[in-house]
Design an enzyme around this catalytic site. Sequence first.
Site, PDB file in Angstrom:
ATOM      1  CE1 TYR A 171      -3.866  -2.212   0.268  1.00 18.61           C
ATOM      2  CE2 TYR A 171      -2.680  -3.235   2.090  1.00 18.61           C
ATOM      3  CZ  TYR A 171      -3.728  -3.242   1.168  1.00 18.61           C
ATOM      4  OH  TYR A 171      -4.600  -4.290   1.143  1.00 18.61           O
ATOM      5  CG  HIS A 230      -7.388   4.615   0.707  1.00 22.83           C
ATOM      6  ND1 HIS A 230      -8.204   5.730   0.763  1.00 22.83           N
ATOM      7  CD2 HIS A 230      -8.136   3.594   1.204  1.00 22.83           C
ATOM      8  CE1 HIS A 230      -9.382   5.392   1.261  1.00 22.83           C
ATOM      9  NE2 HIS A 230      -9.372   4.108   1.549  1.00 22.83           N
ATOM     10  CG  PHE A 234      -5.614  -2.915   7.136  1.00 19.83           C
ATOM     11  CD1 PHE A 234      -5.053  -2.849   5.869  1.00 19.83           C
ATOM     12  CD2 PHE A 234      -5.109  -3.837   8.044  1.00 19.83           C
ATOM     13  CE1 PHE A 234      -4.012  -3.697   5.503  1.00 19.83           C
ATOM     14  CE2 PHE A 234      -4.079  -4.680   7.688  1.00 19.83           C
ATOM     15  CZ  PHE A 234      -3.532  -4.615   6.422  1.00 19.83           C
ATOM     16  CG  ASN A 248     -12.468   0.112   5.328  1.00 21.05           C
ATOM     17  OD1 ASN A 248     -12.084   1.161   4.831  1.00 21.05           O
ATOM     18  ND2 ASN A 248     -12.955  -0.865   4.602  1.00 21.05           N
ATOM     19  CG  ASN A 293     -15.380   3.013   4.022  1.00 18.36           C
ATOM     20  OD1 ASN A 293     -16.504   3.449   4.213  1.00 18.36           O
ATOM     21  ND2 ASN A 293     -15.099   2.183   3.028  1.00 18.36           N
TER      22      ASN A 293
END
Length: 189
Positions: A15, A20, A66, A68, A114
Site C-alpha cells: 500500500y 489512500h 487498516f 476502515n 471509510n
Amino acid sequence: MTKMLVGLGNPGEKYTATKHNMGFMALDLLAEDFGLSFKQDKTFMSEIAETFVNGEKVYLIKPLTFMNESGRAVQPLLAYYNIDPEDLTVIFDDMDSPVGRLRLRQKGKSGGHNGIKSILNHIGTEKFNHVKIGIGRPKGVMSVVNHVLSKFDDEDAQPAQEGLGKAVDAMKTYLDSNDFMKAMNGFNE
C-alpha cells in the site's frame, strides 16, 4: 495542551505510495522535517512519533488497523493521552477534490470516506480538524477501490507531491500558531 495529528492509510509494503495513503505520506514528510522517527506501538495498533512544538506535546500517529478500522486506534489514544477531539487533526485522501488540492475543515462528516466514518463512530463527534488532500476521481472505468489502492500515474504524481507539501506546511503553520483557523485561511484552496 497536547495535539494529535493522525495520518490515515493502510499498513504494509503493497500500500506504500497508494492514493489512500496520503495521510501516512504527509506524516512521514512532517516527521522528516522535525527529525522524528516512528516507533510501532502494538498496544495502540499504531506507529507513533512525538515531539514538542512551542512547549506543546505533539503526537504523530499512523494507525495500523487498516483504513476502515482507523477509529479502533484513534479513540484509545485520545483517551490514554487525555486529548480533546478538538485537538485532533486527521489527514486523509479526498476523492472529491482534484489531485493535490488541499481542503481544511474544523469539523465534518465522512463524505463516504471509510477511515473518517470509523473515527466518527468511535469518538462520537465530528468536531475534529480535517485535512483533505485531493486524489481526484477514478479515470475511465476504474473502480473506486482500484483507484484509491493504486499509485499516482505520471500525470498526477507532481500535483500529488505538491498537495503533500502544502499539507505539511499547513500542519506546521497550525502547530507554530496553535490556530487551525490560521492554517485554514492560509492553505484552503
